[in-house]
Enzyme design. Structure first.
Site, PDB file in Angstrom:
ATOM      1  N   GLU A 234       0.817  -1.190   0.087  1.00 29.75           N
ATOM      2  CA  GLU A 234      -0.094  -0.038   0.000  1.00 29.75           C
ATOM      3  C   GLU A 234       0.664   1.296  -0.066  1.00 29.75           C
ATOM      4  OE1 GLU A 234      -2.898  -0.463   3.230  1.00 29.75           O
ATOM      5  OE2 GLU A 234      -3.181  -2.585   2.754  1.00 29.75           O
TER       6      GLU A 234
ATOM      7  N   GLU B 292      -6.040 -10.807  -0.648  1.00 31.60           N
ATOM      8  CA  GLU B 292      -6.864 -10.566   0.519  1.00 31.60           C
ATOM      9  C   GLU B 292      -8.537 -10.414   0.020  1.00 31.60           C
ATOM     10  OE1 GLU B 292      -5.505  -7.034   2.607  1.00 31.60           O
ATOM     11  OE2 GLU B 292      -3.205  -7.460   2.280  1.00 31.60           O
TER      12      GLU B 292
HETATM   13  O1  G3I Z   1      -2.944  -7.859  19.201  1.00 34.09           O
HETATM   14  C1  G3I Z   1      -3.425  -6.764  19.853  1.00 34.09           C
HETATM   15  C2  G3I Z   1      -4.166  -7.062  21.171  1.00 34.09           C
HETATM   16  O2  G3I Z   1      -3.285  -7.572  22.194  1.00 34.09           O
HETATM   17  C3  G3I Z   1      -5.098  -5.996  21.702  1.00 34.09           C
HETATM   18  O3  G3I Z   1      -5.647  -6.156  22.784  1.00 34.09           O
HETATM   19  C4  G3I Z   1      -5.963  -5.420  20.653  1.00 34.09           C
HETATM   20  C5  G3I Z   1      -6.887  -4.212  21.106  1.00 34.09           C
HETATM   21  O4  G3I Z   1      -6.540  -3.070  20.341  1.00 34.09           O
HETATM   22  O5  G3I Z   1      -5.238  -5.366  19.248  1.00 34.09           O
HETATM   23  C6  G3I Z   1      -4.607  -6.240  19.028  1.00 34.09           C
HETATM   24  O6  G3I Z   1      -3.805  -6.030  17.655  1.00 34.09           O
HETATM   25  C7  G3I Z   1      -4.532  -5.774  16.578  1.00 34.09           C
HETATM   26  C8  G3I Z   1      -4.299  -6.755  15.297  1.00 34.09           C
HETATM   27  O7  G3I Z   1      -5.156  -6.450  14.386  1.00 34.09           O
HETATM   28  C9  G3I Z   1      -4.217  -8.220  15.885  1.00 34.09           C
HETATM   29  O8  G3I Z   1      -5.812  -8.588  16.093  1.00 34.09           O
HETATM   30  C10 G3I Z   1      -4.681  -4.366  16.138  1.00 34.09           C
HETATM   31  O9  G3I Z   1      -5.212  -3.599  17.232  1.00 34.09           O
HETATM   32  C11 G3I Z   1      -5.641  -4.196  14.725  1.00 34.09           C
HETATM   33  O10 G3I Z   1      -5.400  -2.829  14.137  1.00 34.09           O
HETATM   34  C12 G3I Z   1      -5.218  -5.297  13.775  1.00 34.09           C
HETATM   35  O11 G3I Z   1      -5.851  -5.187  12.670  1.00 34.09           O
HETATM   36  C13 G3I Z   1      -5.128  -5.777  11.579  1.00 34.09           C
HETATM   37  C14 G3I Z   1      -5.157  -4.593  10.401  1.00 34.09           C
HETATM   38  O12 G3I Z   1      -4.656  -5.465   9.170  1.00 34.09           O
HETATM   39  C15 G3I Z   1      -3.695  -3.891  11.060  1.00 34.09           C
HETATM   40  O13 G3I Z   1      -2.598  -4.593  11.097  1.00 34.09           O
HETATM   41  C16 G3I Z   1      -6.393  -6.550  10.855  1.00 34.09           C
HETATM   42  O14 G3I Z   1      -6.617  -7.783  11.689  1.00 34.09           O
HETATM   43  C17 G3I Z   1      -6.046  -7.275   9.663  1.00 34.09           C
HETATM   44  O15 G3I Z   1      -7.058  -7.862   8.790  1.00 34.09           O
HETATM   45  C18 G3I Z   1      -5.661  -6.152   8.685  1.00 34.09           C
HETATM   46  O16 G3I Z   1      -5.216  -6.444   7.361  1.00 34.09           O
HETATM   47  C19 G3I Z   1      -4.616  -5.368   6.419  1.00 34.09           C
HETATM   48  C20 G3I Z   1      -3.623  -6.314   5.713  1.00 34.09           C
HETATM   49  O17 G3I Z   1      -2.574  -6.823   6.514  1.00 34.09           O
HETATM   50  C21 G3I Z   1      -3.004  -5.331   4.559  1.00 34.09           C
HETATM   51  N1  G3I Z   1      -4.268  -4.806   3.676  1.00 34.09           N
HETATM   52  C22 G3I Z   1      -5.204  -4.257   4.532  1.00 34.09           C
HETATM   53  C23 G3I Z   1      -5.853  -5.062   5.377  1.00 34.09           C
HETATM   54  C24 G3I Z   1      -6.988  -4.282   6.091  1.00 34.09           C
HETATM   55  O18 G3I Z   1      -6.371  -3.253   7.077  1.00 34.09           O
END
Ligand code: G3I
Length: 377
Positions: free
Chosen positions: A161, A266
């Site tokens: 991205e 994805e």
């Molecule tokens: O692991 C922590 C946990 O310890 C904490 O209690 C919780 C509360 O905030 O957060 C958890 O981390 C979260 C993580 O996912 C694991 O579940 C993050 O907040 C959350 O922002 C994160 O979201 C992910 C996002 O990428 C950002 O990394 C989504 O699951 C994931 O599906 C999404 O995937 C992305 C691709 O990598 C790139 N393309 C877009 C896609 C959607 O944004």
């Protein structure tokens, strides 16, 4: 169109029921044994699946898919949370899962502006680091992570991205500090760390021409510099209204002309109304909850599921039509309850974007895809 969708579904649902009856509740065919013969069919694994607590999700991931991607455990914030500390716990288990189940293992993602710990691009005062410091940190991160899994990972989403929808560079810290050079540098460092691993550029909304043309330009620049790039990943976070099959097909055809493989990296298809157009997979989106855009909290009405099935099937028909250039289709999650789309771009909704439902059962579309693969080839 509506009649066609319902007819398609009736036929496929019939197949679904028939398959259940014939083989005692679950079809003997799986996605990996059918469509997985034409291109890799993958899923992401989340923390619960990687650590083994979601046993039903693990079983589906292992039996239905021949490729896996990490939803979060290999992002910088997870794997390299502090400058002098790596945490490979989940990433090691993720790779071991793929090896145990003879799956193609995808690394996601080496350089991305989101899931980025504060220390990576800033100094102790919180200011952007110099280009020299950032290059050193990128090289050290990439060589450590890629080097650790050398020979075990099929390919890496090297940069994720980097562009805005209008084709300009996203104002990420990587771009702010290094300019356009951050992309070739990332690909160079990854190749130096593992010369045999495949390297990908990954993004969303490639159906938007300005964005696609910008990505094509950067791919051609990497090729001009003889830097390895094997594929472009089109993320595939689909909405009810867009992108159309035709607009995605235009992207596939354009990418095929620049000698790269195309991967749908994805894939998910929301069943819910969009609060805004062309959101793609924009991580920052976070809209206010409103019950009017969360209409199916207690399940999908049959007609809505029929429409969703026909819609998702229309994309798999497109992927099969272009199986000569599409080498992987990865679902962004195992079952509906896992999907990030339940919480994005509106927190707290109940969505139905994947191929397996909240009870870990295959939706009718799975039999439709298997049927489509077996009869049309
Ligand atoms: O692991 C922590 C946990 O310890 C904490 O209690 C919780 C509360 O905030 O957060 C958890 O981390 C979260 C993580 O996912 C694991 O579940 C993050 O907040 C959350 O922002 C994160 O979201 C992910 C996002 O990428 C950002 O990394 C989504 O699951 C994931 O599906 C999404 O995937 C992305 C691709 O990598 C790139 N393309 C877009 C896609 C959607 O944004």
């Amino acid at each position: 169109m509506r009649k066609l969708l319902l007819t398609t579904l009736c036929f496929c649902v019939g197949m679904h029921i028939y398959a259940g009856q014939v083989s005692g509740g679950s079809s003997d065919s799986t996605l990996r044994k059918t469509i997985g013969q034409y291109f890799l069919i993958g899923t992401t694994l989340n923390g619960r699946q990687i650590m083994g607590t979601d046993k039903e999700g693990c079983e589906i991931a292992a039996s239905q898919f021949n490729a896996i991607s990490p939803e979060g455990c290999m992002k910088i914030k997870a794997i390299h949370p502090e400058e002098n500390r790596y945490d490979f716990t989940e990433a090691d288990r993720f790779v071991a899962f793929g090896e145990k189940h003879h799956q193609a293992i995808i690394g996601h993602t080496l350089i991305w502006h989101a899931a980025l710990p504060d220390w990576f691009c800033t100094d102790r005062e919180g200011k952007d680091v110099s280009p020299e410091v950032l290059k050193k940190r990128m090289k050290q991160h990439i060589s450590t992570v890629v080097g650790r899994y050398k020979g075990r990972i099929k390919g890496w989403d090297v940069v994720n991205e980097a562009f805005a929808d209008d084709g300009t560079y996203r104002n990420s810290p990587f771009y702010r500090i290094l300019g356009e050079e951050f992309i070739p540098l990332a690909f160079q460092y990854a190749h130096e760390a593992d010369p045999d691993v495949e390297l990908y550029y990954n993004d969303f909304n490639l159906y938007l021409t300005p964005k696609r043309e910008a990505i094509i330009r950067v791919v051609k620049e990497l090729q001009r510099r003889n830097l390895r790039i094997d594929a472009v990943g089109m993320q595939g976070h689909l909405w009810q209204g867009s992108p159309t099959v035709e607009s995605v097909e235009r992207a596939i055809v354009d990418l095929a002309k620049i000698n790269v493989e195309v991967m749908v990296t994805e894939l998910d298809l929301t069943a819910l109304p969009a609060p805004k157009k062309d959101l793609g997979g924009e991580a920052w989106a976070d809209f206010e909850y409103d019950a009017s855009i969360d209409p199916y909290r207690n399940g999908l009405p049959a007609e809505v599921e029929a429409r969703w099935t026909g819609h998702m099937l229309s994309f798999f028909k497109l992927f099969l039509k272009h199986k000569d250039v599409i080498t992987r289709v990865t679902l962004w999650g195992v079952s509906d309850g896992d999907s990030w789309r339940n919480g994005w771009p509106v927190r707290g909704r109940v969505d139905y974007p994947l191929l397996f439902d909240r009870n870990h059962q295959p939706k009718p579309v799975v039999d439709c895809i298997i049927k489509e693969t077996s009869t049309k080839r």
